[in-house]
Design a protein around this motif. Structure first.
Motif, PDB file in Angstrom:
ATOM      1  N   PRO A  29       0.794  -1.224   0.000  1.00  0.00           N
ATOM      2  CA  PRO A  29       0.000   0.000   0.000  1.00  0.00           C
ATOM      3  C   PRO A  29       0.833   1.284   0.000  1.00  0.00           C
ATOM      4  O   PRO A  29       0.293   2.350  -0.260  1.00  0.00           O
ATOM      5  CB  PRO A  29      -0.786  -0.094   1.312  1.00  0.00           C
ATOM      6  CG  PRO A  29       0.101  -0.902   2.218  1.00  0.00           C
ATOM      7  CD  PRO A  29       0.873  -1.840   1.331  1.00  0.00           C
ATOM      8  N   VAL A  30       2.161   1.211   0.278  1.00  0.00           N
ATOM      9  CA  VAL A  30       2.885   2.477   0.445  1.00  0.00           C
ATOM     10  C   VAL A  30       4.075   2.592  -0.519  1.00  0.00           C
ATOM     11  O   VAL A  30       4.908   3.471  -0.379  1.00  0.00           O
ATOM     12  CB  VAL A  30       3.350   2.703   1.919  1.00  0.00           C
ATOM     13  CG1 VAL A  30       2.172   2.702   2.869  1.00  0.00           C
ATOM     14  CG2 VAL A  30       4.412   1.701   2.348  1.00  0.00           C
ATOM     15  N   GLY A  71       6.859   5.079   0.912  1.00  0.00           N
ATOM     16  CA  GLY A  71       6.969   4.988   2.382  1.00  0.00           C
ATOM     17  C   GLY A  71       8.356   4.577   2.849  1.00  0.00           C
ATOM     18  O   GLY A  71       8.538   4.275   4.027  1.00  0.00           O
ATOM     19  N   ALA A 104      12.234   2.451   2.674  1.00  0.00           N
ATOM     20  CA  ALA A 104      12.713   1.076   2.503  1.00  0.00           C
ATOM     21  C   ALA A 104      11.658   0.120   3.022  1.00  0.00           C
ATOM     22  O   ALA A 104      10.856   0.483   3.891  1.00  0.00           O
ATOM     23  CB  ALA A 104      14.009   0.896   3.284  1.00  0.00           C
ATOM     24  N   ASP A 105      11.657  -1.110   2.505  1.00  0.00           N
ATOM     25  CA  ASP A 105      10.687  -2.099   2.967  1.00  0.00           C
ATOM     26  C   ASP A 105      11.183  -2.647   4.311  1.00  0.00           C
ATOM     27  O   ASP A 105      12.137  -3.431   4.358  1.00  0.00           O
ATOM     28  CB  ASP A 105      10.571  -3.219   1.918  1.00  0.00           C
ATOM     29  CG  ASP A 105       9.463  -4.184   2.269  1.00  0.00           C
ATOM     30  OD1 ASP A 105       9.070  -4.242   3.451  1.00  0.00           O
ATOM     31  OD2 ASP A 105       8.985  -4.888   1.356  1.00  0.00           O
ATOM     32  N   ILE A 106      10.505  -2.239   5.378  1.00  0.00           N
ATOM     33  CA  ILE A 106      10.980  -2.583   6.728  1.00  0.00           C
ATOM     34  C   ILE A 106      11.004  -4.098   6.929  1.00  0.00           C
ATOM     35  O   ILE A 106      11.831  -4.628   7.651  1.00  0.00           O
ATOM     36  CB  ILE A 106      10.106  -1.890   7.799  1.00  0.00           C
ATOM     37  CG1 ILE A 106      10.063  -0.380   7.546  1.00  0.00           C
ATOM     38  CG2 ILE A 106      10.629  -2.152   9.215  1.00  0.00           C
ATOM     39  CD1 ILE A 106       8.968   0.352   8.290  1.00  0.00           C
ATOM     40  N   ARG A 107      10.076  -4.790   6.265  1.00  0.00           N
ATOM     41  CA  ARG A 107      10.021  -6.253   6.450  1.00  0.00           C
ATOM     42  C   ARG A 107      11.274  -6.936   5.896  1.00  0.00           C
ATOM     43  O   ARG A 107      11.612  -8.041   6.309  1.00  0.00           O
ATOM     44  CB  ARG A 107       8.786  -6.839   5.775  1.00  0.00           C
ATOM     45  CG  ARG A 107       7.508  -6.459   6.516  1.00  0.00           C
ATOM     46  CD  ARG A 107       6.305  -7.177   5.919  1.00  0.00           C
ATOM     47  NE  ARG A 107       5.076  -6.485   6.246  1.00  0.00           N
ATOM     48  CZ  ARG A 107       4.392  -6.646   7.367  1.00  0.00           C
ATOM     49  NH1 ARG A 107       4.798  -7.503   8.270  1.00  0.00           N
ATOM     50  NH2 ARG A 107       3.289  -5.959   7.599  1.00  0.00           N
ATOM     51  N   GLY A 125      13.596   6.286   3.022  1.00  0.00           N
ATOM     52  CA  GLY A 125      14.215   6.065   1.715  1.00  0.00           C
ATOM     53  C   GLY A 125      13.445   6.746   0.596  1.00  0.00           C
ATOM     54  O   GLY A 125      14.029   7.094  -0.441  1.00  0.00           O
ATOM     55  N   GLU A 185      14.704  10.157   0.603  1.00  0.00           N
ATOM     56  CA  GLU A 185      16.102  10.107   0.135  1.00  0.00           C
ATOM     57  C   GLU A 185      16.166   9.954  -1.384  1.00  0.00           C
ATOM     58  O   GLU A 185      17.014  10.562  -2.045  1.00  0.00           O
ATOM     59  CB  GLU A 185      16.846   8.964   0.832  1.00  0.00           C
ATOM     60  CG  GLU A 185      17.041   9.244   2.323  1.00  0.00           C
ATOM     61  CD  GLU A 185      17.643   8.071   3.052  1.00  0.00           C
ATOM     62  OE1 GLU A 185      16.986   7.016   3.110  1.00  0.00           O
ATOM     63  OE2 GLU A 185      18.771   8.201   3.563  1.00  0.00           O
ATOM     64  N   PRO A 216      11.902   9.317   9.081  1.00  0.00           N
ATOM     65  CA  PRO A 216      11.546   8.735  10.378  1.00  0.00           C
ATOM     66  C   PRO A 216      12.406   7.542  10.800  1.00  0.00           C
ATOM     67  O   PRO A 216      12.048   6.835  11.738  1.00  0.00           O
ATOM     68  CB  PRO A 216      10.089   8.309  10.160  1.00  0.00           C
ATOM     69  CG  PRO A 216       9.985   8.034   8.703  1.00  0.00           C
ATOM     70  CD  PRO A 216      10.997   8.872   8.005  1.00  0.00           C
ATOM     71  N   GLU A 217      13.536   7.316  10.142  1.00  0.00           N
ATOM     72  CA  GLU A 217      14.345   6.126  10.442  1.00  0.00           C
ATOM     73  C   GLU A 217      14.688   6.007  11.917  1.00  0.00           C
ATOM     74  O   GLU A 217      14.767   4.919  12.479  1.00  0.00           O
ATOM     75  CB  GLU A 217      15.651   6.138   9.623  1.00  0.00           C
ATOM     76  CG  GLU A 217      15.483   5.797   8.153  1.00  0.00           C
ATOM     77  CD  GLU A 217      15.097   6.975   7.277  1.00  0.00           C
ATOM     78  OE1 GLU A 217      14.648   8.005   7.820  1.00  0.00           O
ATOM     79  OE2 GLU A 217      15.237   6.868   6.047  1.00  0.00           O
ATOM     80  N   ALA A 235      20.153   6.111   5.852  1.00  0.00           N
ATOM     81  CA  ALA A 235      21.469   5.695   5.363  1.00  0.00           C
ATOM     82  C   ALA A 235      21.536   5.602   3.856  1.00  0.00           C
ATOM     83  O   ALA A 235      22.447   4.986   3.308  1.00  0.00           O
ATOM     84  CB  ALA A 235      21.847   4.356   5.990  1.00  0.00           C
ATOM     85  N   HIS A 283      21.896  -4.060  13.105  1.00  0.00           N
ATOM     86  CA  HIS A 283      21.626  -5.349  13.745  1.00  0.00           C
ATOM     87  C   HIS A 283      21.406  -5.197  15.247  1.00  0.00           C
ATOM     88  O   HIS A 283      21.406  -6.193  15.979  1.00  0.00           O
ATOM     89  CB  HIS A 283      22.780  -6.335  13.494  1.00  0.00           C
ATOM     90  CG  HIS A 283      22.977  -6.659  12.044  1.00  0.00           C
ATOM     91  ND1 HIS A 283      22.015  -7.264  11.292  1.00  0.00           N
ATOM     92  CD2 HIS A 283      24.014  -6.422  11.195  1.00  0.00           C
ATOM     93  CE1 HIS A 283      22.448  -7.420  10.052  1.00  0.00           C
ATOM     94  NE2 HIS A 283      23.663  -6.910   9.964  1.00  0.00           N
ATOM     95  N   PHE A 308       5.227  -2.611  13.715  1.00  0.00           N
ATOM     96  CA  PHE A 308       4.173  -3.513  13.247  1.00  0.00           C
ATOM     97  C   PHE A 308       3.185  -3.845  14.381  1.00  0.00           C
ATOM     98  O   PHE A 308       1.992  -4.038  14.124  1.00  0.00           O
ATOM     99  CB  PHE A 308       4.782  -4.788  12.648  1.00  0.00           C
ATOM    100  CG  PHE A 308       5.539  -4.507  11.368  1.00  0.00           C
ATOM    101  CD1 PHE A 308       4.862  -4.084  10.229  1.00  0.00           C
ATOM    102  CD2 PHE A 308       6.923  -4.635  11.299  1.00  0.00           C
ATOM    103  CE1 PHE A 308       5.545  -3.797   9.044  1.00  0.00           C
ATOM    104  CE2 PHE A 308       7.614  -4.353  10.121  1.00  0.00           C
ATOM    105  CZ  PHE A 308       6.925  -3.933   8.991  1.00  0.00           C
ATOM    106  N   ARG A 365       0.334  -1.481  14.637  1.00  0.00           N
ATOM    107  CA  ARG A 365      -0.678  -1.686  13.605  1.00  0.00           C
ATOM    108  C   ARG A 365      -1.479  -2.964  13.886  1.00  0.00           C
ATOM    109  O   ARG A 365      -2.659  -3.042  13.580  1.00  0.00           O
ATOM    110  CB  ARG A 365      -0.010  -1.730  12.230  1.00  0.00           C
ATOM    111  CG  ARG A 365       0.323  -0.298  11.786  1.00  0.00           C
ATOM    112  CD  ARG A 365       1.508  -0.165  10.914  1.00  0.00           C
ATOM    113  NE  ARG A 365       1.711   1.223  10.554  1.00  0.00           N
ATOM    114  CZ  ARG A 365       2.429   2.093  11.277  1.00  0.00           C
ATOM    115  NH1 ARG A 365       3.032   1.693  12.398  1.00  0.00           N
ATOM    116  NH2 ARG A 365       2.552   3.351  10.898  1.00  0.00           N
ATOM    117  N   ARG A 384      -6.139  -4.853  14.652  1.00  0.00           N
ATOM    118  CA  ARG A 384      -6.818  -6.053  14.136  1.00  0.00           C
ATOM    119  C   ARG A 384      -7.228  -6.921  15.329  1.00  0.00           C
ATOM    120  O   ARG A 384      -6.745  -8.029  15.522  1.00  0.00           O
ATOM    121  CB  ARG A 384      -5.883  -6.813  13.188  1.00  0.00           C
ATOM    122  CG  ARG A 384      -5.550  -6.002  11.943  1.00  0.00           C
ATOM    123  CD  ARG A 384      -4.780  -6.821  10.926  1.00  0.00           C
ATOM    124  NE  ARG A 384      -3.392  -7.022  11.291  1.00  0.00           N
ATOM    125  CZ  ARG A 384      -2.395  -6.221  10.952  1.00  0.00           C
ATOM    126  NH1 ARG A 384      -2.637  -5.137  10.243  1.00  0.00           N
ATOM    127  NH2 ARG A 384      -1.157  -6.472  11.330  1.00  0.00           N
TER     128      ARG A 384
END
Ligand SMILES: CC(C)(COP(=O)(O)OP(=O)(O)OC[C@H]1O[C@@H](n2cnc3c(N)ncnc32)[C@H](O)[C@@H]1OP(=O)(O)O)[C@@H](O)C(=O)NCCC(=O)NCCSC(=O)C[C@@H](O)CCCCCCCCCCCCC(=O)O
Length: 732
Positions: free
Chosen positions: A20-21, A59, A61-64, A100, A103, A136-137, A145, A274, A286, A289, A293
Motif C-alpha cells: 500500500p505504500v 513509504g 525502505a521495505d521494513i520487512r 528512503g 532520500e 523517520p528512520e 542511510a 543489527h 508492526f 498496527r 486487528r
C-alpha cells in the motif's frame, strides 16, 4: 516493481508500484534501476519524472526486508546514479515521501509536491496538505542511510536537518516548501504538473541541482550546536542509540566532504542495523498496527464487526478524567454533552475545558467549534446521545446507580461506556437493560494527551459495541487496545505486581533512589517511586482500603501477610503520615512545597525504612540494579503471560502497546513481552523460579503456565506465540 512509460513525447515516467505504500522492496529497486537506465538510454527521452501509484510517492525502505537476507540493487548507488544523470529527474510527491522515499526524492534534481487547498482563516493563510515528508528512520532504531544524513543538511541547513533527522517528525508540503526541501507545491494533479515542469527544464544545466555537490551553510558555533543536540536527544530517549548516531552522522555532513560523510553514514548505520534496539523498534512499528486487528475469545473480530456511527456523545462526571475525555471527544469533532451533578465542579469545568481546548488548538494549529460542548447538571440531558462515557468517582455503588439511570434515560441503542480503571464491567452491564451495549473505555490521565485507550469488552458486550469504542478511540487519536474484563484489566493488573516487588525491595534493604535509578537507566522516564509521588499515593491506598487490605493495626508477622501471601504495608503507612506524594510535598521523596515537582532524597523516609525493618526483624541486605530490574520487570512480564493465557489480551503486541503508550515502557525495548523474547524465555523462567524459591510467600513469582509451555516448545520467537496460545485454547 516500477512501471515505465514515455509521456508527452519526451518525458520518461517511472511509477513505483508496491501497495500500500510503495515501499522500496528489492523488486521496486530493481524496477527503478532498470527504468532509469532505459530513460537515460532513450534518445527521445529528454527528462524523467518519478512518482508512486495510488497517490503515495514512497513509504521508504521495505521494513520487512530488514530482518531477512538483503537482495536486489542497493539504494545508495541507485540514488547516486539518478543524481548523476545528465537529464533532469523530477520527483512528483503525492501522499508520503518518508525515509528512503524522501532520500530518493533528494537524489532527484527537482521536487514537486501536492498541497490540497489554500484556506484563509482569520487573515492567516494555511495550506491544508495531503503530502507528508520526513526521515523517520530514527523511530525504527536506524538513520537515513541512503544519503539522507548527508544531502538534507546540505539542502536545508544543519539546524533544520538535525531537527528532522533526530526526531523523525513528518512535515507537511507547506513546511517542506518553506524549509527548502521542495521546489514547488501544487493543488492540481502533481504528476501532470511534474511532467510539464520536466518538459520546461529540458536541456537546462544540472550543475546547481545535485545536492551532493553543495556545501553545508557555514555556522559560527558548530561545536555548541552539536553538544546541545546531543544533550537533547540523550534526555529525550534515555539509552536510545539511534538519535545519538543521527547527530553524529549530521555532524559528518557539516564537517566532512560528501564522500567521507557517506562513509561515516554507512559506518554508523552498520552499528545500528543489527542492534537489539532496531529490532525492538521495528517490531513495535508492526505491533502498533497489529492491535487494530483485534479479536475476542468469543470470536468477534475487527474485520467482521460493524461500528456504529457516533455523532453525539456524553461524559458523566467532570473531574480530571471527565474533563480530559470531554476535550478529547470535542477535538475529534463530536458534539458533546458534559454532565456534572455538583454545581461547583460543573462551574469549574465550564472554565477549565474551554481553556484546555484552546491550549490544544494552539499546540496543534487547529480550530475548535466552541459550541460543540453543552454543559448540564442534569442527567436527562443525555437522552439523545449515541454514546455515553461515565467518569464518576471510582466507587461501585455510585457507578451502579449511574448505569441504572442511564439505562432508563438514554435511547435503547445508546452505547454505555465506563472509564473505570479496575471495576467489574460485567457487573455494571448487569445494571442496564442492554448489557450488550456496555463496554469499558479506560483512558489514562491526562485523557486528552495520553495515547492509550483500553477498550474493555465484557462477557455480554456485542461485537458492534467493541468495534464502536475501538473506532471512536482511533478518531480521538488514541491507540485503542481491546482487552477482556478482569481486575485492573491488562495494564493495571500487571502494574500491581511491579509495585508490590518495588515495596518488597524496600523492605529488604533497597531505597526508592536505588530502585528508581535502575528503572530510569533501563529507560523509563520515571522510576516507580517518583511515578507514585506524581500520581498520588492516596489513589492506591483508597483501593486497598476498599479491598480490606490496608489495615495497619495488624502487628507481628500478620502485619506483612494478607490472604496467605506476602504484603507490604509501606504505602499504607506513608499515607497515614499524610504523605500522598507531590500534592502534599512529601511522599517517597520530599519536595520544596506541596505541588513541587523536583524530587529530593528524604532523610525522614530513610529513617522510617530503618525503623520499619527493625520493627519487623528484617535485616537489610545489599541489592543491586540487576535484582531490581529482574524482580520488578520479570514479575510484570509473568503477569503478562498469565493475561495472554487467560485470553484477556489476544496477543503480545496488545500488551506491549499498552505498556509503551500507557506506562512509559521505553519504546526502544519494544514492550515487556518483546523484552522477554529478547532476554530469552528460558532465562526469564530460570530467574523467576530462583526468586520464587527465595520468596515462596509470593506466588506470582512462579512462572505462568504459558511461559513454561513456550519454553517447552523451544522458545519460539514472539510472532509465533499466538500459535501456542491458540493450541492451548483449542484444547479447552
Ligand atoms: C507511510 C505511512 C505514513 C502510511 O500510513 P497509513 O496510516 O496510511 O498506513 P499504515 O501505517 O497502516 O501502513 C499500511 C501498511 O503498510 C505497511 N508499511 C508501511 N510502511 C512500510 C514500510 N516502509 N515497509 C514495509 N511495510 C510498510 C504497514 O505495516 C501496514 O501494513 P500492516 O500489515 O502492518 O497493517 C506509514 O505506514 C508509515 O509511517 N510508514 C513507515 C515510514 C518509515 O518509517 N519509513 C522509513 C523506512 S526505513 C528506511 O527508509 C531506511 C532508508 O534510510 C534506507 C537505508 C538504506 C538501508 C541499507 C541497509 C544497509 C545495511 C547496512 C548494515 C549492514 C551491516 C552488515 O550486515 O554487515
Amino acid at each position: 516493481m516500477a512501471q515505465y512509460r514515455r509521456v508527452s513525447g519526451s518525458v520518461g515516467l517511472i511509477t513505483l508500484q508496491n501497495p500500500p505504500v510503495n515501499a522500496l522492496s528489492a523488486s521496486v529497486r530493481q524496477g527503478i534501476v532498470d527504468s532509469v537506465k532505459r530513460a537515460l538510454g532513450d534518445q527521445k527521452v529528454k527528462s524523467v519524472v518519478i512518482c508512486g501509484q495510488n497517490g503515495v510517492f514512497c513509504g521508504g525502505a521495505d521494513i520487512r526486508e530488514f530482518g531477512r537476507q538483503m537482495s536486489g540493487p542497493p539504494l545508495v548507488p541507485m540514488i547516486h546514479d539518478i543524481e548523476a544523470a545528465n537529464k533532469p529527474v523530477v520527483a512528483a510527491i503525492e501522499g508520503s515521501a518518508l525515509g528512503g522515499g524522501l532520500e530518493l526524492a533528494l537524489g532527484c534534481h527537482y521536487r514537486i509536491s501536492h498541497s490540497k487547498a489554500v484556506v484563509y482563516h482569520c487573515f492567516i493563510m494555511t495550506m491544508s496538505d495531503q503530502a507528508k515528508l520526513g526521515l523517520p528512520e530514527v523511530t525504527l532504531g536506524l538513520l537515513p542511510a541512503a544519503g539522507g544524513t548527508q544531502r538534507l543538511p546540505r539542502l536545508i541547513g544543519v539546524p533544520a536537518a538535525l531537527n528532522l533527522i533526530t526526531t523523525g517528525r513528518h512535515v507537511t508540503a507547506a513546511e517542506a516548501l518553506q524549509l527548502g526541501i521542495l521546489d514547488h507545491v501544487t493543488e492540481h494533479n502533481t504528476v501532470d504538473v511534474a511532467v510539464k515542469f520536466a518538459l520546461s527544464v529540458t536541456g537546462e544545466s544540472l550543475d546547481g541541482r545535485r545536492i551532493s555537490s553543495f556545501s553545508c551553510a557555514p555556522l559560527s558555533d558548530l561545536d555548541s550546536l552539536f553538544e546541545e543536540a546531543m544533550l537533547k536527544v540523550r534526555s529525550a530517549a534515555r539509552g536510545a542509540i539511534a538519535p545519538v548516531a543521527c547527530v553524529q552522522a549530521v555532524r559528518a555532513a557539516a564537517t566532512l566532504p560528501y564522500a567521507q560523510g557517506m562513509e561515516r553514514e554507512k559506518e554508523l548505520m552498520a552499528t545500528l542495523f543489527h542492534s537489539g534496539q532496531a529490532r525492538a523498534l521495528q517490531y513495535f512499528f508492526f505491533a502498533q498496527r497489529a492491535v487494530g486487528r483485534w479479536s475476542t475469545p468469543s470470536g468477534a473480530r475487527w474485520d467482521t464487526s460493524q461500528p456504529r456511527p457516533v455523532r453525539k456523545a456524553a461524559v458523566i462526571g467532570l473531574g480530571t478524567m471527565g474533563r480530559g475525555i470531554t476535550v478529547a471527544l470535542a477535538q475529534a469533532g463530536l458534539s458533546v454533552v458534559a454532565v456534572e451533578t455538583h454545581a461547583k465542579q460543573l462551574m469549574e469545568a465550564t472554565k477549565a475545558v474551554p481553556s484546555m481546548l484552546k491550549r490544544g488548538a494552539v499546540r496543534g494549529g487547529t480550530t475548535i467549534e466552541p459550541d460543540s460542548i453543552t454543559y448540564s447538571q442534569n442527567l436527562q440531558a443525555v437522552a439523545d446521545v449515541d454514546l455515553v462515557i461515565e467518569a464518576v468517582f471510582e466507587d461501585m455503588a455510585l457507578k451502579e446507580k449511574v448505569f441504572q439511570q442511564l439505562s432508563i434515560i438514554c435511547k435503547p441503542d445508546t452505547l454505555l461506556c465506563t472509564n473505570t480503571s479496575s471495576l467489574d464491567v460485567d457487573h455494571l452491564a448487569s445494571q442496564t437493560r442492554h448489557p450488550e451495549l456496555v463496554v469499558g473505555m479506560h483512558f489514562f490521565a491526562p485523557a486528552h494527551v495520553m495515547k492509550l485507550l483500553e477498550v474493555v469488552y465484557g462477557r455480554r458486550s456485542s461485537p458492534a459495541a467493541v468495534a464502536t469504542a475501538m473506532q471512536l478511540g482511533k478518531k480521538m487519536g488514541k491507540v485503542s487496545v481491546a482487552v477482556g474484563n478482569c481486575r485492573g484489566f491488562a495494564g493495571n493488573r500487571m502494574l500491581k505486581r511491579y509495585l508490590e516487588q518495588a515495596f518488597f525491595l524496600l523492605e529488604e534493604g533497597a531505597t526508592p533512589e536505588l530502585v528508581d535509578r535502575a528503572l530510569e537507566e533501563f529507560g523509563f522516564p520515571m522510576g516507580v517511586f517518583r511515578m507514585s509521588d506524581l500520581s498520588g499515593l492516596d489513589v492506591g491506598w483508597r483501593v486497598r482500603k476498599a479491598d480490606g487490605l490496608a489495615d495497619t493495626s495488624l502487628t507481628g508477622t500478620s502485619a506483612r501477610v494478607r490472604q496467605g501471601c506476602r504484603y507490604s504495608p509501606l504505602g499504607d503507612l506513608l499515607c497515614e503520615h499524610g504523605r500522598f506524594g507531590q500534592k502534599t510535598g512529601r511522599g517517597w521523596y520530599q519536595y520544596d512545597k506541596p505541588g513541587g515537582r523536583v524530587a529530593k532524597s528524604d532523610p525522614w523516609l530513610h529513617n522510617f525504612l530503618d525503623e520499619y525493618r527493625a520493627r519487623h526483624g528484617l535485616v537489610p541486605r545489599c541489592i543491586d540494579q540487576q535484582e531490581v530490574l529482574e524482580r520488578c520487570l520479570f514479575v510484570l512480564i509473568n503477569e503478562g503471560f498469565q493475561i495472554l493465557e487467560e485470553g484477556i489480551a489476544a496477543g503480545p503486541e496488545d500488551i506491549d502497546a499498552i505498556y509503551v503508550f500507557g506506562y512509559g515502557w521505553p519504546r526502544h525495548r519494544g514492550g515487556p513481552m518483546f523484552y522477554a523474547d529478547m532476554v530469552g524465555l528460558e532465562r526469564v523462567v530460570e530467574r523467576l523460579e530462583r526468586y520464587h524459591q527465595a520468596h515462596p510467600d509470593v506466588p506470582y513469582l512462579q512462572p505462568s503456565g504459558l511461559l513454561r509451555r513456550l519454553v517447552a516448545n523451544g522458545s519460539p520467537p514472539i510472532h509465533k506465540w499466538r500459535n501456542v496460545i491458540k493450541n492451548r485454547n483449542s484444547q479447552l
